[in-house]
Design an enzyme around this catalytic site. Structure first.
Site, short mmCIF file in Angstrom:
data_model
loop_
_atom_site.label_atom_id
_atom_site.label_comp_id
_atom_site.label_asym_id
_atom_site.label_seq_id
_atom_site.Cartn_x
_atom_site.Cartn_y
_atom_site.Cartn_z
CG PHE A 206 -0.20 0.36 2.52
CD1 PHE A 206 0.06 1.58 2.96
CD2 PHE A 206 0.21 -0.69 3.41
CE1 PHE A 206 0.83 1.93 4.16
CE2 PHE A 206 0.67 -0.46 4.34
CZ PHE A 206 1.10 0.93 5.13
CE LYS A 230 -3.23 -8.75 -3.45
NZ LYS A 230 -3.77 -7.84 -2.61
CD GLU A 233 -6.26 -6.08 0.69
OE1 GLU A 233 -6.08 -6.67 1.81
OE2 GLU A 233 -5.30 -6.05 -0.30
CB SER A 283 4.70 -7.39 6.82
OG SER A 283 3.99 -8.58 6.53
CB CYS A 338 10.68 -0.99 3.65
SG CYS A 338 11.43 -0.76 1.96
CD GLU A 433 8.79 -2.44 8.59
OE1 GLU A 433 9.33 -1.93 7.73
OE2 GLU A 433 7.92 -3.44 8.56
#
Length: 525
Positions: A206, A230, A233, A283, A338, A433
């Site tokens: 995202f 993909k 969402e 993740s 990240c 994180e």
């Protein structure tokens, strides 16, 4: 409109006749109630799907799959897409099934012979045009990122600009992947050529809805593969616009497809026998699962996970430059990257730098030059880390909880910059994180102790050192356990053609996702 005008005329007549304001107000209330009743009766004649659209105007239409060069019919299951800027619903997204994925794979398989058989120089011309379309539509694409992800507009522009740079690199691939040929004996020639894999899939996160897809799209397609994307969402809108612009640039139908969905589609991608390779960014927990599941079906896989990037700050570091760099690293993109500075290791006497960091961080205003985190759930999770650290004895030097946000953004998911000192290695905030505009500070007596703290964390995306000593910087460069090292740079992201890639629990698989080494993941040698 007719009824409003008629009522307006009637209201004017009532004033002329001397009716009181209370009577006029009562008439207005009854008129509004009548319109509501009529509207309710009108809507009730529609099926339930149309009823939703009639009662709620969305900023963007339903986000469908994009297969074979066109948007497909919506899936039976839909999910609302919220803007983190203000919490409003801006679209709905299809939650696809394994059957939807299978349809996309079949289309991509059918397109593969023609696309892979197209000379790479011709394929590059499409990406030259596509890069120009990114530039032409830069404002619109940045606005999409801003709305669905929450980044500031400056950050959104930068994301689109990076996508253009990734396309520029892909256009150079015809010169970079030339095969090798050598006459090894009289009349005997050895040759190395690269061939595309087939249908490949990319699962994007995202936090960079435009840029991260471009980590894989240009290179994978330029090298002759067909592809299924993909997107996350929660930020699906940018992906569809990318697909539309690729078609406008001349990409044949079926070469690039978008299948929306949640965990079920990720699992289906890992399991589908027609997909030859998978990339994933997200993740670490999910990256491990995807890597194990995808490779168990003999797919090639490269899965990038999370990070806990350590910035080692020495007392001799330049005051203003260090403070501004560290704060920008921990707060850029609301800390949702990240490569963000998650943990600062203060070596020796660095209080003067920490005090300057607080001054710099106070310049960041949520809703103005600091965007929201992606969701209410993320906001509450970050609060949990802060509260737990505080209870464990850490000291919150700058508290970004529950900020006041101006304008119509009060329902957005905003957190101010947060600086936490005297964190210890055993605290959860030190080990996991956080993914927000939060930095924790661990104290170390000397550089050896600081490097030991960095080495002990299981991740390995990035590390950085701030010092004016070349010798001490060299020690960190040689001893830090991270794939990307910064010297007086808070976000050490390589520029093309150098590859992005971490170590340890930040990456699973071989080669890198960008740059020269990415070509090895996109084809057969």
């Amino acid at each position: 409109m007719i009824m409003v005008r008629e009522f307006g005329d009637h209201l004017g007549q009532t004033k002329a006749r001397g009716y009181s304001h209370s009577i006029i107000a009562d008439m207005l209330r009854r008129w509004i109630a009548l319109q509501w009743l009529l509207s309710a009766s009108f809507v009730s004649s529609f099926p339930i799907e149309q009823k939703i659209m009639a009662t709620q105007t969305l900023k963007y239409s339903e986000t469908r799959n994009y297969i074979g060069g066109k948007a497909t019919n919506g899936a039976p299951k839909q999910m609302d897409v919220h803007s983190p800027l203000d919490g409003t619903v801006i679209s709905t997204v299809a939650l696809s099934t394994a059957q939807d994925l299978d349809a996309a794979v079949k289309v991509a398989e059918a397109a593969f012979p023609g696309w892979s058989g197209t000379p790479i120089k011709e394929r590059s011309q499409i990406f030259f045009r596509y890069r120009e379309l990114l530039l032409k539509n830069r404002e619109e694409l940045a606005q999409l990122v801003h709305t669905e992800n929450g980044k500031t507009m400056d950050e959104s522009y930068a994301e689109v600009d990076k996508s253009m740079e990734l396309c520029e690199f892909a256009c150079s691939l015809p010169q970079l992947i030339q095969g090798e040929v050598l006459e090894v004996s009289k009349g005997v020639e050895c040759r190395i050529e690269r061939k595309p894999l087939g249908v490949v899939a990319s699962i994007a996160p995202f936090n960079f809805p435009n840029m991260v897809p471009h980590w894989t799209i240009p290179n994978a397609l330029m090298l002759g593969n067909t592809m299924i994307l993909k997107p996350s969402e929660v930020v699906p809108i940018s992906a569809i616009r990318i697909a539309e612009l690729l078609k406008e640039a001349g990409l044949p139908d079926g070469v690039f497809n978008v299948v929306n969905g949640d965990r079920a589609i990720v699992e289906a991608i890992c399991d589908h026998p027609g997909i030859k390779a998978v990339s994933f960014v997200g993740s670490t927990k999910v990256a491990k699962i995807v890597y194990i599941r995808a490779t168990s079906t003999l797919k090639r896989a490269l899965c990038l996970g999370g990070a806990k990037n350590h910035l080692l700050v020495l007392p001799d570091a330049h005051l203003e430059m260090t403070a501004s760099n560290v704060v920008a690293s921990m707060s850029g993109c609301a800390g949702q990257r990240c490569m963000a500075a998650a943990q600062m290791v203060g070596i020796g006497g660095v209080d003067h730098i920490i005090n300057q960091m607080i001054i710099e961080a106070k310049k960041l205003i949520p809703g103005k030059n600091l965007g929201p985190v992606i969701s209410k759930a993320s906001y509450e999770r970050i609060l949990g880390y802060i509260e737990e650290a505080e209870k464990a004895g850490a000291k919150v030097l700058l508290d970004g909880r529950n900020p006041t946000v101006e304008g119509g953004l009060k329902n957005g998911y905003y957190l101010g910059p947060t600086i936490i000192d005297h964190v210890t290695a055993d605290m959860r905030i030190s080990q996991e994180e956080v993914f927000g505009p939060v930095i924790s500070i661990i104290r170390a007596k000397d550089l050896d102790a600081g490097i030991a703290i960095e080495n002990a964390n299981p991740y390995g995306n990035a590390a950085a050192v701030f010092t004016q000593s070349g010798g001490l910087a060299r020690q960190v460069m040689e001893r830090a356990s991270a794939g990307m090292i910064g010297v007086n740079i808070g976000v050490p992201v390589p520029r093309e053609p150098f590859s992005f890639g971490g170590w340890n629990d930040s990456k699973f698989g071989t080669c890198d996702i960008t740059g020269k080494s990415s070509a090895s993941n996109s084809g057969r040698n």
